[in-house]
Design an enzyme around this catalytic site. Sequence first.
Site, PDB file in Angstrom:
ATOM      1  CE  LYS A  73      -3.703  -2.452   2.359  1.00 57.60           C
ATOM      2  NZ  LYS A  73      -4.341  -2.816   3.640  1.00 57.60           N
ATOM      3  CD  GLN A 117      -2.905  -4.057   6.866  1.00 52.86           C
ATOM      4  OE1 GLN A 117      -2.900  -3.108   6.109  1.00 52.86           O
ATOM      5  NE2 GLN A 117      -3.499  -5.194   6.571  1.00 52.86           N
ATOM      6  CG  ASP A 140      -9.072   0.205   5.254  1.00 52.33           C
ATOM      7  OD1 ASP A 140      -9.026  -0.014   4.032  1.00 52.33           O
ATOM      8  OD2 ASP A 140      -8.328  -0.357   6.076  1.00 52.33           O
TER       9      ASP A 140
END
Length: 310
Positions: A73, A117, A140
């Site tokens: 990412k 994460q 996200d």
Amino acid sequence: MAQRRSRGPGREHNDRVRLVTAIVIDGREIARASRARTAERVAAFTVANGYAPGLATILVGSDPASAVYVSNKRKAAAEAGLVDVHHHLSGDAAHEDVADLIDRLGGDSRVAGILLQLPLPANLDKSALIDRIVPKKDVDGLTARNQGRLARGEPGLRPCTPAGVIELLDSARVKVEGASATVIGRSDLVGHPAAELLLRRGATVTIAHSRTRDLPAVASQADILVVAAGIPGLVGADHIKKGAAVIDVGIHRTATGLSGDVRFDEAASVAGWITPVPGGVGPMTIATLLANTIAAAESAAKDLANRGIQ
Ligand code: NAP
């Protein structure tokens, strides 16, 4: 958008050779195009605002798979022209340490997006930490606020993998409105939001899960089948309606490489469209993360400009 239809023989299943007749949706190519569009928007933003927006990634602990995902990412963000703001905390970090970091990043105007994460170490309260992220920076799409907005059909940042699934269907020109869609899996990360997005696009949606009776009977009614169960090879030809679009979200590392939840060759002899693993949904997750980050940056800049005018 680039697709290819392979008519070559698939690998053997049950000693029979099957023909791959489905259109294979090329997620790498669709993701590449999306990332190029994002890079153009980042460049335009940077010229207009005098700085490049940042994507902050937070990795807690040393889970090897998470480390690889975060590194991919960060690399993709830098390639798109975003500023890479990375924080790696030790696996024994206290809840308040992570929360303080999220707050600091939330207050940093140069940081457009914050990605925490997952999975987190067991001692941390995942939901509380996710909800600590300012919803406008929640690239996200996992905060309660953004999930609520999705459920109500209001604008907001959408979860990356499910939004990527929709972009794959659109790029392949699969008609969603009016279609019967089944999502296998009901997680907050993938299955549930994928079902919400399909519903909002006018599909008639069924959500199947581990308690579903007779999964092949349920799944094989669907014009669109999204498989996000996390069970290698769960779905085969008997789960698929002839001509259906099959989107395989599952990712499994095996001795011979990556594989999905769908038995590809078998499924591709029945489906009308299918995504491969690797090269299907996976690349779209990162592409959508980048698209969400520039969208968050643009929206923040617009808010500032509006406040400046008032
Ligand atoms: P998860 O949280 O473990 O959820 C799995 C879901 O599948 C659950 O809702 C579970 O039902 C259901 N399920 C499990 N076994 C089943 C069965 N035999 N029949 C029907 N449903 C079943 O997993 P996730 O986070 O949603 O991820 C799913 C898969 O997608 C994993 O392989 C993951 O690695 C992959 N993934 C890929 C990407 C990408 O970028 N490509 C991104 C995220 C995840 P219950 O709710 O009843 O337990």
